[in-house]
Design a protein around this motif. Sequence first.
Motif, PDB file in Angstrom:
ATOM      1  N   TRP A   9       2.621   8.531  10.771  1.00 31.53           N
ATOM      2  CA  TRP A   9       3.317   9.791  10.571  1.00 31.53           C
ATOM      3  C   TRP A   9       2.316  10.921  10.765  1.00 31.53           C
ATOM      4  N   THR A  10       2.606  11.848  11.638  1.00 26.36           N
ATOM      5  CA  THR A  10       1.779  13.029  11.843  1.00 26.36           C
ATOM      6  C   THR A  10       2.534  14.238  11.310  1.00 26.36           C
ATOM      7  N   ALA A  11       1.983  14.837  10.281  1.00 27.01           N
ATOM      8  CA  ALA A  11       2.623  15.987   9.644  1.00 27.01           C
ATOM      9  C   ALA A  11       2.540  17.214  10.540  1.00 27.01           C
ATOM     10  N   GLN A  12       3.539  18.063  10.432  1.00 27.75           N
ATOM     11  CA  GLN A  12       3.474  19.361  11.081  1.00 27.75           C
ATOM     12  C   GLN A  12       2.312  20.131  10.450  1.00 27.75           C
ATOM     13  N   GLN A  13       1.717  21.028  11.216  1.00 26.22           N
ATOM     14  CA  GLN A  13       0.620  21.853  10.699  1.00 26.22           C
ATOM     15  C   GLN A  13       1.069  22.515   9.385  1.00 26.22           C
ATOM     16  N   GLY A  14       0.274  22.329   8.341  1.00 28.58           N
ATOM     17  CA  GLY A  14       0.570  22.928   7.046  1.00 28.58           C
ATOM     18  C   GLY A  14       1.516  22.125   6.172  1.00 28.58           C
ATOM     19  N   SER A  15       2.011  20.987   6.663  1.00 28.39           N
ATOM     20  CA  SER A  15       2.954  20.168   5.892  1.00 28.39           C
ATOM     21  C   SER A  15       2.332  18.892   5.333  1.00 28.39           C
ATOM     22  N   GLU A  16       1.018  18.790   5.382  1.00 30.09           N
ATOM     23  CA  GLU A  16       0.346  17.582   4.897  1.00 30.09           C
ATOM     24  C   GLU A  16       0.679  17.299   3.434  1.00 30.09           C
ATOM     25  N   ALA A  17       0.716  18.338   2.612  1.00 34.67           N
ATOM     26  CA  ALA A  17       0.967  18.160   1.182  1.00 34.67           C
ATOM     27  C   ALA A  17       2.374  17.625   0.932  1.00 34.67           C
ATOM     28  N   VAL A  18       3.338  18.033   1.738  1.00 36.25           N
ATOM     29  CA  VAL A  18       4.712  17.549   1.584  1.00 36.25           C
ATOM     30  C   VAL A  18       4.767  16.049   1.868  1.00 36.25           C
ATOM     31  N   VAL A  19       4.126  15.626   2.947  1.00 32.72           N
ATOM     32  CA  VAL A  19       4.115  14.214   3.328  1.00 32.72           C
ATOM     33  C   VAL A  19       3.355  13.402   2.276  1.00 32.72           C
ATOM     34  N   LEU A  20       2.218  13.891   1.841  1.00 35.21           N
ATOM     35  CA  LEU A  20       1.435  13.197   0.817  1.00 35.21           C
ATOM     36  C   LEU A  20       2.232  13.046  -0.471  1.00 35.21           C
ATOM     37  N   GLU A  21       2.913  14.079  -0.881  1.00 29.17           N
ATOM     38  CA  GLU A  21       3.716  14.017  -2.102  1.00 29.17           C
ATOM     39  C   GLU A  21       4.840  12.989  -1.968  1.00 29.17           C
ATOM     40  N   ALA A  22       5.505  12.979  -0.831  1.00 31.41           N
ATOM     41  CA  ALA A  22       6.578  12.006  -0.612  1.00 31.41           C
ATOM     42  C   ALA A  22       6.036  10.575  -0.644  1.00 31.41           C
ATOM     43  N   LEU A  23       4.905  10.335   0.011  1.00 35.67           N
ATOM     44  CA  LEU A  23       4.314   8.994   0.015  1.00 35.67           C
ATOM     45  C   LEU A  23       3.822   8.587  -1.372  1.00 35.67           C
ATOM     46  N   THR A  24       3.318   9.540  -2.131  1.00 38.93           N
ATOM     47  CA  THR A  24       2.855   9.258  -3.490  1.00 38.93           C
ATOM     48  C   THR A  24       4.013   8.779  -4.362  1.00 38.93           C
ATOM     49  N   GLU A  25       5.187   9.323  -4.148  1.00 40.81           N
ATOM     50  CA  GLU A  25       6.379   8.886  -4.890  1.00 40.81           C
ATOM     51  C   GLU A  25       6.969   7.608  -4.294  1.00 40.81           C
ATOM     52  N   LEU A  26       6.954   7.515  -2.989  1.00 37.86           N
ATOM     53  CA  LEU A  26       7.611   6.413  -2.287  1.00 37.86           C
ATOM     54  C   LEU A  26       6.893   5.078  -2.446  1.00 37.86           C
ATOM     55  N   ALA A  27       5.579   5.070  -2.401  1.00 34.73           N
ATOM     56  CA  ALA A  27       4.819   3.813  -2.397  1.00 34.73           C
ATOM     57  C   ALA A  27       5.091   2.939  -3.617  1.00 34.73           C
ATOM     58  N   PRO A  28       4.971   3.445  -4.844  1.00 34.40           N
ATOM     59  CA  PRO A  28       5.178   2.554  -5.988  1.00 34.40           C
ATOM     60  C   PRO A  28       6.604   1.999  -6.078  1.00 34.40           C
ATOM     61  N   ILE A  29       7.576   2.792  -5.685  1.00 38.56           N
ATOM     62  CA  ILE A  29       8.974   2.323  -5.713  1.00 38.56           C
ATOM     63  C   ILE A  29       9.176   1.250  -4.643  1.00 38.56           C
ATOM     64  N   SER A  30       8.604   1.472  -3.464  1.00 38.29           N
ATOM     65  CA  SER A  30       8.746   0.509  -2.369  1.00 38.29           C
ATOM     66  C   SER A  30       8.102  -0.818  -2.721  1.00 38.29           C
ATOM     67  N   ARG A  31       6.990  -0.785  -3.421  1.00 41.20           N
ATOM     68  CA  ARG A  31       6.300  -2.021  -3.817  1.00 41.20           C
ATOM     69  C   ARG A  31       7.144  -2.863  -4.771  1.00 41.20           C
ATOM     70  N   GLN A  32       8.108  -2.262  -5.427  1.00 36.93           N
ATOM     71  CA  GLN A  32       8.961  -2.992  -6.367  1.00 36.93           C
ATOM     72  C   GLN A  32      10.146  -3.674  -5.682  1.00 36.93           C
ATOM     73  N   GLU A  33      10.373  -3.395  -4.415  1.00 39.97           N
ATOM     74  CA  GLU A  33      11.469  -4.043  -3.689  1.00 39.97           C
ATOM     75  C   GLU A  33      11.220  -5.550  -3.650  1.00 39.97           C
ATOM     76  N   SER A  34      12.283  -6.318  -3.797  1.00 36.24           N
ATOM     77  CA  SER A  34      12.127  -7.777  -3.882  1.00 36.24           C
ATOM     78  C   SER A  34      11.512  -8.397  -2.627  1.00 36.24           C
ATOM     79  N   ALA A  35      11.778  -7.841  -1.451  1.00 36.39           N
ATOM     80  CA  ALA A  35      11.263  -8.414  -0.207  1.00 36.39           C
ATOM     81  C   ALA A  35       9.942  -7.791   0.240  1.00 36.39           C
ATOM     82  N   CYS A  36       9.437  -6.813  -0.497  1.00 38.87           N
ATOM     83  CA  CYS A  36       8.186  -6.142  -0.113  1.00 38.87           C
ATOM     84  C   CYS A  36       6.994  -6.914  -0.650  1.00 38.87           C
TER      85      CYS A  36
END
Length: 97
Positions: A9-36
């Motif tokens: 994923w390549t963030a738009q200029q100045g949107s790095e923090a938005v992508v980082l924040e989304a991944l920070t929330e997404l990763a732990p939830i995704s790791r809890q998926e039964s098939a992950c």
Amino acid sequence: MPYVVLATWTAQQGSEAVVLEALTELAPISRQESACRFYQPYQDPAEPRVFHIFELYDDEDGYKAHAESEHFKRLGFGKAIPALEHRERAFYQTLDV
């Protein structure tokens, strides 16, 4: 056989923090998926707009379930992906060796 997804994923200029924040929330939830089996985002220190995600699922159906999950729709499609300049995914089957 485990199913591998490599996402860039390549963030738009100045949107790095938005992508980082989304991944920070997404990763732990995704790791809890039964098939992950593994879900690890990382950021390129030389190019901070570039994020990579290494994902490992039981099978392709496990990945499809992830892509259709509420949390991916909300955080991936709803938050991170609109802030991207470019999105690339590669899919692999592991070898039984």
